[in-house]
Design an enzyme around this catalytic site. Structure first.
Site, PDB file in Angstrom:
ATOM      1  N   CYS A 172      12.517  25.112   3.071  1.00 13.78           N
ATOM      2  CA  CYS A 172      11.554  25.807   2.202  1.00 13.78           C
ATOM      3  C   CYS A 172      10.787  24.778   1.382  1.00 13.78           C
ATOM      4  O   CYS A 172      11.023  23.579   1.499  1.00 13.78           O
ATOM      5  CB  CYS A 172      12.278  26.764   1.261  1.00 13.78           C
ATOM      6  SG  CYS A 172      13.426  27.898   2.065  1.00 13.78           S
ATOM      7  N   HIS A 203      -6.138  -7.230  13.242  1.00 13.13           N
ATOM      8  CA  HIS A 203      -4.942  -6.369  13.186  1.00 13.13           C
ATOM      9  C   HIS A 203      -4.634  -5.883  14.597  1.00 13.13           C
ATOM     10  O   HIS A 203      -5.541  -5.509  15.331  1.00 13.13           O
ATOM     11  CB  HIS A 203      -5.234  -5.188  12.248  1.00 13.13           C
ATOM     12  CG  HIS A 203      -4.033  -4.379  11.873  1.00 13.13           C
ATOM     13  ND1 HIS A 203      -2.857  -4.944  11.417  1.00 13.13           N
ATOM     14  CD2 HIS A 203      -3.816  -3.039  11.855  1.00 13.13           C
ATOM     15  CE1 HIS A 203      -1.972  -3.987  11.147  1.00 13.13           C
ATOM     16  NE2 HIS A 203      -2.536  -2.811  11.408  1.00 13.13           N
ATOM     17  N   ARG A 226     -10.871   0.066  14.346  1.00 21.79           N
ATOM     18  CA  ARG A 226     -10.784   0.789  13.077  1.00 21.79           C
ATOM     19  C   ARG A 226     -11.843   0.229  12.130  1.00 21.79           C
ATOM     20  O   ARG A 226     -12.803   0.888  11.824  1.00 21.79           O
ATOM     21  CB  ARG A 226      -9.360   0.662  12.518  1.00 21.79           C
ATOM     22  CG  ARG A 226      -9.068   1.507  11.324  1.00 21.79           C
ATOM     23  CD  ARG A 226      -7.584   1.601  11.007  1.00 21.79           C
ATOM     24  NE  ARG A 226      -6.969   0.339  10.576  1.00 21.79           N
ATOM     25  CZ  ARG A 226      -5.719   0.229  10.142  1.00 21.79           C
ATOM     26  NH1 ARG A 226      -4.927   1.285  10.107  1.00 21.79           N
ATOM     27  NH2 ARG A 226      -5.238  -0.933   9.763  1.00 21.79           N
ATOM     28  N   TYR A 267      13.683  31.696   5.474  1.00 15.39           N
ATOM     29  CA  TYR A 267      12.474  32.369   5.951  1.00 15.39           C
ATOM     30  C   TYR A 267      12.453  32.480   7.470  1.00 15.39           C
ATOM     31  O   TYR A 267      12.835  31.541   8.172  1.00 15.39           O
ATOM     32  CB  TYR A 267      11.231  31.569   5.555  1.00 15.39           C
ATOM     33  CG  TYR A 267      10.902  31.604   4.088  1.00 15.39           C
ATOM     34  CD1 TYR A 267      10.610  32.804   3.448  1.00 15.39           C
ATOM     35  CD2 TYR A 267      10.862  30.423   3.357  1.00 15.39           C
ATOM     36  CE1 TYR A 267      10.294  32.810   2.086  1.00 15.39           C
ATOM     37  CE2 TYR A 267      10.540  30.430   2.005  1.00 15.39           C
ATOM     38  CZ  TYR A 267      10.261  31.624   1.380  1.00 15.39           C
ATOM     39  OH  TYR A 267       9.945  31.631   0.054  1.00 15.39           O
ATOM     40  N   ARG A 270       1.563 -10.761   7.406  1.00 13.21           N
ATOM     41  CA  ARG A 270       1.443  -9.566   6.551  1.00 13.21           C
ATOM     42  C   ARG A 270       2.651  -8.657   6.800  1.00 13.21           C
ATOM     43  O   ARG A 270       2.670  -7.875   7.741  1.00 13.21           O
ATOM     44  CB  ARG A 270       0.146  -8.806   6.869  1.00 13.21           C
ATOM     45  CG  ARG A 270      -1.127  -9.639   6.682  1.00 13.21           C
ATOM     46  CD  ARG A 270      -2.387  -8.770   6.759  1.00 13.21           C
ATOM     47  NE  ARG A 270      -2.485  -7.993   7.979  1.00 13.21           N
ATOM     48  CZ  ARG A 270      -3.111  -8.381   9.090  1.00 13.21           C
ATOM     49  NH1 ARG A 270      -3.715  -9.550   9.139  1.00 13.21           N
ATOM     50  NH2 ARG A 270      -3.133  -7.601  10.152  1.00 13.21           N
ATOM     51  N   ASP A 279      11.032  24.189  -1.832  1.00 12.65           N
ATOM     52  CA  ASP A 279      11.864  23.533  -2.851  1.00 12.65           C
ATOM     53  C   ASP A 279      13.352  23.560  -2.555  1.00 12.65           C
ATOM     54  O   ASP A 279      14.138  23.025  -3.319  1.00 12.65           O
ATOM     55  CB  ASP A 279      11.681  24.246  -4.204  1.00 12.65           C
ATOM     56  CG  ASP A 279      10.235  24.481  -4.523  1.00 12.65           C
ATOM     57  OD1 ASP A 279       9.503  23.486  -4.577  1.00 12.65           O
ATOM     58  OD2 ASP A 279       9.840  25.654  -4.671  1.00 12.65           O
ATOM     59  N   LYS A 334       0.842  -1.205   0.000  1.00 11.02           N
ATOM     60  CA  LYS A 334       0.000   0.000   0.000  1.00 11.02           C
ATOM     61  C   LYS A 334       0.878   1.256   0.000  1.00 11.02           C
ATOM     62  O   LYS A 334       2.089   1.160   0.237  1.00 11.02           O
ATOM     63  CB  LYS A 334      -0.903  -0.014   1.237  1.00 11.02           C
ATOM     64  CG  LYS A 334      -0.148   0.046   2.554  1.00 11.02           C
ATOM     65  CD  LYS A 334      -1.065  -0.216   3.739  1.00 11.02           C
ATOM     66  CE  LYS A 334      -0.301  -0.122   5.036  1.00 11.02           C
ATOM     67  NZ  LYS A 334      -1.058  -0.699   6.154  1.00 11.02           N
TER      68      LYS A 334
HETATM   69  C1  PLP Z   1      -0.346  -1.550   6.928  1.00 13.21           C
HETATM   70  C2  PLP Z   1      -0.844  -2.837   7.380  1.00 13.21           C
HETATM   71  C3  PLP Z   1       0.039  -3.917   7.552  1.00 13.21           C
HETATM   72  C4  PLP Z   1       1.549  -3.767   7.483  1.00 13.21           C
HETATM   73  O1  PLP Z   1       1.981  -3.054   8.609  1.00 13.21           O
HETATM   74  P1  PLP Z   1       3.523  -2.935   9.032  1.00 13.21           P
HETATM   75  O2  PLP Z   1       3.483  -2.461  10.434  1.00 13.21           O
HETATM   76  O3  PLP Z   1       4.139  -1.940   8.128  1.00 13.21           O
HETATM   77  O4  PLP Z   1       4.094  -4.285   8.863  1.00 13.21           O
HETATM   78  C5  PLP Z   1      -0.508  -5.143   7.839  1.00 13.21           C
HETATM   79  N1  PLP Z   1      -1.838  -5.298   7.989  1.00 13.21           N
HETATM   80  C6  PLP Z   1      -2.711  -4.281   7.870  1.00 13.21           C
HETATM   81  C7  PLP Z   1      -4.161  -4.529   8.064  1.00 13.21           C
HETATM   82  C8  PLP Z   1      -2.250  -3.012   7.589  1.00 13.21           C
HETATM   83  O5  PLP Z   1      -3.108  -1.987   7.470  1.00 13.21           O
END
Ligand code: PLP
Length: 382
Positions: free
Chosen positions: A324, A176, A140, A277, A231, A326, A42
């Site tokens: 800044c 998660h 979530r 700045y 994951r 750029d 992602k």
């Molecule tokens: C982003 C995400 C991961 C990976 O997370 P890391 O901490 O970068 O390994 C795994 N599962 C879900 C549901 C996520 O949103």
């Protein structure tokens, strides 16, 4: 001018695909051998470039890829990815045609969401593979797994209803962790809840081919949470911990990204001159200042003004004054070698990324995601 000269004329990110492969190999060894290896791609593969990284993951043996949104999955299919792709984010039902057409597996965290997907696919006489999301404490997305038995029964029945909707093929179930990095008790509680949800569903005759729970830190710290898929996210890109990076880790992970910038000018300025700045830095001595063509619009956070150093000829050179949009100024007075326009400065690398995260009060995830679209990615591979 050739393409590489153009790409590296200002600020660019070098992505070392050999290091990515190295990390996959290291991580494969720590994963339960029966478990599938899912590489999370992602957010443009954590800033490293979606399709190039995904192709590398597929080539070096990842079993699955994950994205946050359906259009990312579409890009992967169009780039020739053939392994399964899981969309982790809750998806708007109007994405259903793309999910079908591009064979994307969708996470589903509520009956309503599943219902709208089912409505579409059933009419089309098609089907969608889904992974049921269980909320065990991240709050979530997902079916909230409750405390009392009556509510558990109710939730389990709802999930059963979801899984029997026409056109939905329930292939997986997952959760998660909210604090895999720093809360053992809570993570143990989440694991227990998830296993319990699975048990309840099994008693209703529902079992899933794939069960998964752990992301990077969960995989490293809780082997019992590997179940049958891990994951992998940040670890793939070379950092064992989202805060401390590889400090104190015995895993041999190699950071994949470096951000570099070609010095525009080196200027002699007198003591007393104020830089950038807001005049937040006043030179204490006659100085040599390098002007770097990198700014917050490239992903160098403005909160790093007067609060970070870049590497020039391997010497750490403090950023002076405000970053800044750029441009940014760095003090090169103490660099032993001569510094001149055209020399390359390292803005971020495996040491500087954790430092940037610390000084900006954030995590490594946010730093690697920060190089913006105008920063070209240059891929290195042997
Ligand atoms: C982003 C995400 C991961 C990976 O997370 P890391 O901490 O970068 O390994 C795994 N599962 C879900 C549901 C996520 O949103």
């Amino acid at each position: 001018m050739n393409e590489l000269q153009v790409t590296t004329s200002r600020t660019w990110a070098e992505i070392n695909l050999d290091e990515l492969e190295h990390n996959v190999k290291v991580l494969r060894k720590i994963l339960n051998p029966d478990a599938k290896f899912l590489a999370v791609c992602k957010a443009n593969a954590y800033g490293h470039g979606l399709t190039d990284c995904a192709k590398k993951f597929q080539a070096c043996g990842a079993d699955w890829l994950a994205v946050a949104a359906v259009p990312e999955g579409v890009k992967l299919r169009e780039a020739g990815i053939t392994i399964p792709i899981l969309c982790l984010g809750q998806t708007n039902p109007d994405m259903a045609p793309l999910i079908c057409e591009y064979d994307i597996t969708q996470a589903v965290g509520s009956l309503e969401n599943g219902q709208t997907l089912s409505n579409f696919v059933a009419v089309q006489k098609k089907s969608i593979k889904i992974h049921v999301k269980i909320d065990t404490g991240m709050s979530r997305t997902g079916f909230y797994w409750p405390e009392n038995n009556k509510d558990k029964e109710q939730t389990a029945l709802e999930i059963k209803k979801l899984c029997s909707l026409p056109g939905l093929e329930a292939e997986g179930i997952f959760t998660h962790f909210a604090a895999a990095d720093d809360d053992e008790n809570f993570t143990a509680f989440q694991i227990k809840k998830f296993l319990e949800a699975n048990e309840y569903l099994k008693n209703l005759g529902l079992s899933f081919k794939l069960k998964h729970a752990a992301a990077s830190e969960g995989i490293l710290k809780y082997p019992e949470a590997h179940l049958n898929m891990g994951r992998f996210g940040l670890v793939l890109y070379g950092y064992a911990s989202t805060v401390t990076g590889n400090e104190g880790s015995d895993l041999d992970l190699h950071p994949v990204m470096k951000v570099k910038s070609k010095i525009t000018a080196v200027r002699k300025l007198p003591a007393g001159a104020t830089i950038s700045y807001g005049r937040t830095y006043k030179l204490k001595r006659d100085s040599l200042i390098a002007v770097l063509p990198v700014g917050y619009a490239d992903g160098l956070f403005r909160t790093l003004s007067n609060n970070f150093s870049v590497k020039i000829h391997d010497t750490l050179c403090p950023i002076l004054g405000r970053v800044c949009m750029d441009m940014t100024m760095a003090d090169v007075t103490d660099v032993k070698e001569e510094v001149k326009a055209g020399d390359v400065a390292t803005i971020f690398d495996g040491d500087l990324i954790p430092l940037a995260a610390k000084n900006a009060g954030t995590i490594i995830h946010e730093i690697v995601c920060s190089p913006s679209q105008r920063v070209p990615r240059v891929y290195l591979e042997k």
